[in-house]
Design a protein around this motif. Structure first.
Motif: not given
Length: 827
Positions: A233-236, A259-260, A268-269
C-alpha cells in the motif's frame, strides 16, 4: 539488533539551499548476516522511487531541498523509516533491515517465500524490475531474464496465450500464488495468465523459487514456484497511466490510482487495463481487459485488506500451430500435409502463401472467451512482540467457452438424428459448437509466524490451507447446416468435476551457531478428486482419485565470511495427475500415477558492495547453484496435444534433471551494470520405450533406452547490459539463448526445436517537469537481429501403410523484428 542507518555524509544535516537537487544512493543489507537484499523498495515521501538491484544497491537521481521521509521495505523484514534532508551534493547511505516485522501486510506471502536461511535457489523481482520490461507483454516475458526460464507465445509476440518453462518444467509444474492464494487451475495445474492481463502493473513484489522450494499452498512445485504479491500500500495519493503502441496493431492502456493513507487508517488502490493486438500469426488476435481494486484498513497491530481483480479475454485460436513444411517450404511434405488434411484448393493456396504465419482457422468467431473474477480478504494481526498471523478467505469465479466451426461431423456423435433430405439419409453435417467451463474455486489459508525481535536465532511458521474446486464441463451446438431434432444451444455432453485440497505445514529456521543455520519444513497434503459424466466424444470420464502426500524438506547454511554463504538442501515434492491424464485415456483407465520428486540443491553466494573495480562504488553478486532432481513416475509430455491444445503425457518410471545455474551481477556507480545467468543441465529418462502407432492405430512399442526429456534444453542463458549515459536515460541490451529442445522423448532431431538466440533492445527516458511528477518515454525492440525462430511445438508419428514412419510436426513461430513504444505519466 536494532535497525540502523548510517551515511557516508551528513544525511541529517541542516537544510541546504532551496535549489538543492542532489542524488541519494546506497545499499540495503540484512542486519543479521550482512547479505544484500535485492528487490527492496525505497519510498521517498510515500512514492516508490527506487528498488535495490541484485547487489542490494539503489539510487534516487534527485532529491529536492527540504525535509523528506525515506521508507525502505522488504518482504519478511521490519520497515525502516528515516528523515532525510535534501542537499546539493550526493548523499550515500547504508541501511540494514531487521528480519521480522509484524505487519508488513504480507504475513501469508512471507510465510511461503525463501530467504537466505532456507538454503534454496530463488530470485527476487521487484516492482521496478517488472516496470522496466512491462510494455504490455504477458508476465512470463517479463521474467525471461531470470535463471533457467524459457518462454513462448502461441500468437508469436508475447500477448495472449503465453507459457513459461523453468528447468524444462512447464507451467503445470510451476506453483503460482497471488498473495498466498493458489492461482493454478485445480484440474489442469496450469496458470493461465491470459485471464489476468496486465497483472504485472499491480504486482508489488515477486519471487521465483527453483526446484521444490518451500511449502506452498495449492499444487506442488515440481520445477519451480512463482510467488506474487499485490499487497503493498502506498502512503501518499497517486495517479498514473501507462500507454503502449507497437507492431501488429498492439495497444496497451491503463490507469492506476490510489488515495494514500486516509484518516490514518484507510487506503484505496485501483487499476483499469486494456490490451489488444492482431498477433504476429495471422488471425491470432487478442482483446484483453482487466481491473484491480483494493481497500485496506490498518491500525497499530491490525491490517485488513479486501482485494478484487478480474480479467476477460477473447483470443482467436492459435493453438494449432503451423505445419513444418509451411516453415521450411518443402513442397513434397507440404503437399502431404494438404492431402492428409483434405484441404480445399483455397486453403491449400493459403498455406502456401502465408508460410510461417499460417493459421488453419478462418471462421470469424473461432475464439476463446473466458472471464475470471478473484476476491480475496486478508487479515494480518500482530500477537504481541514476537507473533503474527496472516489469514485469507478467497473466491475465484471462472466461466467461458471456446467456439469452433467443424466440418463434416457425424450426427450420432452429437446425439442428433440422421436427417432425410430428398430421399437421401445424411450422416454428416457442418456445425458450430461451444465448449464451456463454469467453475468456482474457494477456500481459506493461514500462517502463524514466530519472529522474535529480541533474539532472531529461531523463526518458525505454522500454516496451511483448505480449498475446494467445482467445475462444470459441457458442450452446446449453436448451429448445424442440417439437423431435424436440434434445439437452440443443444447440450451434447456434460461432466462435473469436484476437487478438495487441503494441506498443513510447519517450518523453522534456527541459527545454531553464529555462522551455521539449519532449516526444516514438513508438509502434509491431501487431495480428493472426482469426475462424473461424459466428455465430448461421448466417452465416460468417471474418475475417483484420492492422494495423501508427505513432503519433508531440510537444509543448512554456513557463512564463510561477510557476504559469502554456502548452502545445501533436500526436499521432497509429490503431486497428483492432472485432469487430462485421466480423461484422455480409454474409459475406465485410471492408471496415471502420482509423481514424486527428490530435489537436492547446493550452492555458493557472494555479495560485495564495497569494491572499487569499476569505480568508487562497484557492487558484485555471484551465485553458483547445483541441482539434482530425481523423479519417480514423472509425467512427461509425449509431444502430442489434445483437442484444446493441452500436452498429452505419460508416466516414466525413472528420470532425472541435474545441472548447475550460474548467476552474476556487477554494477558501477549505478551508471552501468551487467547481469548474466547460465544454466547447464542434463535431463534424462531411464529405460524409455517410444510408442508409435501403425496404420490401424495399434501401438508399436520400441526398445528400452535412455533418452532426453521433451522440452528440456541442456543450455539456457540470459544477459542484460544496462547503462545510464545521461541522467534519466537508461539503455539496455537483453540477449537470450536456448539450446535444442526435443518435441517428444525419442531424442530424434527430426522432431525438435532448433537452438535459437534472441537480442532485444530497451530504452527508457524519464523527466520530472513542474506540472506532473514524472513523464517516462520507452521503446522496446524485440528480436533486433530479425531471427526466424520457433520456441514451441508438438509432433505426431505413426507407421504408414508402406511400413515407414510418418511424422508430422507443428511449430509456433515467434515474431521477427518488432517494437513496442510507451508513454507513462505519474501525477
Amino acid at each position: 539488533m536494532k535497525n540502523s542507518l548510517t551515511t557516508g555524509v551528513a544525511l541529517l544535516a541542516l537544510a541546504g539551499p532551496a535549489w538543492a537537487q542532489g542524488p541519494v544512493s546506497g545499499t540495503i543489507t540484512d542486519a543479521r548476516t550482512g547479505t544484500a537484499l535485492p528487490g527492496a523498495t525505497v519510498y521517498l515521501d510515500g512514492a516508490a522511487s527506487a528498488a535495490t538491484d541484485a547487489a542490494g544497491s539503489f539510487s534516487i537521481p534527485a532529491v529536492p531541498a527540504g525535509r523528506h521521509e525515506l521508507r525502505i521495505t522488504f518482504v519478511g523484514y521490519a520497515p525502516l523509516v528515516q528523515q532525510l534532508q535534501g542537499q546539493p551534493t550526493e548523499q550515500r547511505l547504508s541501511a540494514t533491515l531487521q528480519p521480522g516485522g509484524v505487519l508488513t501486510g504480507e504475513a501469508l506471502v512471507t510465510a511461503s517465500r525463501a530467504n537466505e536461511r532456507t538454503a534454496t535457489a530463488y530470485t527476487n523481482v521487484s516492482r521496478q524490475d517488472l516496470d522496466k520490461r512491462n510494455f504490455g507483454q504477458d508476465l512470463p516475458y517479463l521474467l525471461d531474464q531470470t535463471p533457467s526460464v524459457v518462454v513462448n507465445s502461441d500468437a508469436g509476440a508475447g500477448v495472449g496465450y503465453t507459457d513459461i518453462r523453468i528447468r524444462g518444467t512447464s507451467n503445470t509444474g510451476i506453483n503460482m500464488t497471488i498473495n498466498g492464494v493458489p492461482l493454478n487451475d485445480a484440474e489442469s495445474h496450469g496458470s493461465f495468465l491470459v485471464n489476468l492481463p496486465d497483472l504485472a502493473s499491480s504486482v508489488s513484489s515477486l519471487q521465483v523459487q527453483r526446484g521444490v522450494g518451500t511449502s506452498q499452498n495449492g499444487g506442488a512445485a515440481f520445477g519451480a514456484s512463482i510467488n506474487i504479491s499485490t499487497l503493498d500500500s502506498r502512503q501518499e495519493a497517486y495517479g498514473e497511466t501507462q500507454n503502449s503502441i507497437g507492431s501488429f496493431n498492439t495497444w496497451k492502456n491503463n490507469v492506476q490510482f490510489g488515495t494514500g493513507l486516509v484518516g490514518n487508517h484507510f487506503t484505496f488502490d485501483g487499476r483499469l487495463s486494456r490490451i489488444s493486438t492482431d498477433g504476429y500469426m495471422n488471425r491470432a488476435s487478442s482483446d484483453l481487459k482487466s481491473y484491480y481494486f483494493a481497500a485496506g484498513y490498518q491500525a497499530k497491530n491490525t491490517l485488513l485488506k479486501f482485494i478484487t481483480f478480474s480479467g476477460r479475454e477473447k483470443t482467436y485460436q492459435a493453438w494449432n500451430g503451423v505445419p513444418e513444411p509451411a516453415l521450411t517450404g518443402n513442397q513434397t511434405l507440404l503437399q502431404n500435409y494438404i492431402d492428409n488434411g483434405e484441404l480445399s484448393e483455397t486453403d491449400a493456396e493459403r498455406v502456401r502463401r502465408e508460410g510461417r504465419r499460417y493459421s488453419y482457422y478462418t471462421y470469424d468467431n473461432q475464439t476463446d472467451n473466458y472471464q475470471q473474477n478473484h476476491y480475496q480478504l486478508h487479515l494480518s494481526q500482530g500477537l504481541g512482540e514476537d507473533w503474527n498471523v496472516g489469514a485469507a478467505l478467497h473466491l475465484t469465479r471462472g466461466f467461458g467457452y471456446y467456439e469452433n466451426y467443424r466440418n463434416r461431423r457425424k450426427f450420432g456423435d452429437y446425439g442428433l438424428q440422421n436427417p432425410i433430405i430428398g430421399g437421401d439419409t445424411l450422416t454428416r453435417t457442418n456445425l458450430i459448437d461451444q465448449k464451456w467451463l463454469d467453475n468456482y474455486f474457494y477456500g481459506g489459508t493461514f500462517a502463524l509466524n514466530y519472529q522474535p525481535k529480541a533474539n532472531d536465532k529461531l523463526q518458525a511458521t505454522l500454516g496451511g490451507a483448505w480449498n475446494r474446486f467445482e467445475n462444470d464441463h459441457y458442450g452446446e451446438i449453436i448451429w448445424a447446416q442440417y439437423a431435424t431434432n436440434l434445439v437452440p444451444r443443444q447440450r451434447y455432453y456434460f461432466n462435473k468435476a469436484r476437487k478438495t485440497d487441503y494441506n498443513g505445514y510447519a517450518r523453522a529456521t534456527w541459527q545454531v551457531l553464529p555462522k551455521l543455520g539449519i532449516y526444516g519444513d514438513l508438509q502434509v497434503r491431501h487431495i480428493e478428486y472426482t469426475i462424473d459424466g461424459l466428455e465430448d466424444e461421448q466417452n465416460d470420464v468417471t474418475t475417483r482419485a484420492s492422494y495423501t502426500f508427505f513432503n519433508p524438506k531440510a537444509g543448512a547454511t554456513f557463512t564463510l565470511a561477510e557476504g559469502q554463504q554456502l548452502y545445501g538442501s533436500f526436499a521432497v515434492g509429490q503431486r497428483e495427475p492432472v485432469r487430462a491424464d485421466f480423461t484422455d485415456r480409454p474409459a475406465g483407465d485410471q492408471s496415471a500415477k502420482a509423481e514424486r520428486l527428490e530435489d537436492f540443491e547446493g550452492g555458493y553466494r557472494l555479495t560485495r558492495t564495497d569494491l572499487s573495480l569499476l569505480g568508487p562504488r562497484t557492487a558484485l553478486r555471484f551465485e553458483a547453484n547445483g541441482f539434482y532432481m530425481n523423479y519417480r513416475n514423472q509425467l512427461v509430455a509425449t509431444g502430442q496435444l489434445n483437442d484444446v491444445g493441452a500436452a498429452l503425457r505419460t508416466n516414466v518410471a525413472r528420470s532425472y534433471r541435474r545441472g548447475v545455474e550460474l548467476t552474476g551481477f556487477i554494477s558501477a556507480d549505478d551508471k552501468i551494470s551487467l547481469s548474466s545467468t547460465l544454466t547447464l543441465s542434463r535431463n534424462r529418462i531411464l529405460n524409455y520405450r517410444d510408442v508409435t502407432y501403425d496404420a490401424d492405430y495399434n501401438p508399436v512399442i520400441g526398445e528400452a533406452r535412455t533418452s532426453t526429456i521433451s522440452y528440456s534444453p541442456n543450455t539456457v542463458s540470459a544477459h542484460t547490459l544496462e547503462g545510464q549515459p545521461l541522467k534519466g536515460l537508461r539503455l539496455a541490451l537483453l540477449y537470450k539463448t536456448v539450446s535444442r529442445q526435443y518435441l517428444d522423448n525419442s531424442e530424434n532431431t527430426a522432431r525438435s526445436l532448433k537452438p535459437y538466440q534472441v537480442l532485444d533492445f530497451r530504452v527508457r527516458y524519464s523527466i520530472k517537469p513542474q506540472f506532473v511528477k514524472e513523464i517516462e518515454l520507452g521503446l522496446l525492440v524485440n528480436n533486433v537481429l530479425n531471427r526466424e525462430y520457433v520456441a514451441n511445438g508438438y509432433t505426431y508419428s505413426y507407421l504408414g501403410a508402406s511400413g515407414g514412419l510418418d511424422t508430422f510436426n507443428w511449430y509456433f513461430p515467434q515474431a521477427t523484428r518488432n517494437f513496442l513504444a510507451s508513454v507513462g505519466v505519474k501525477f
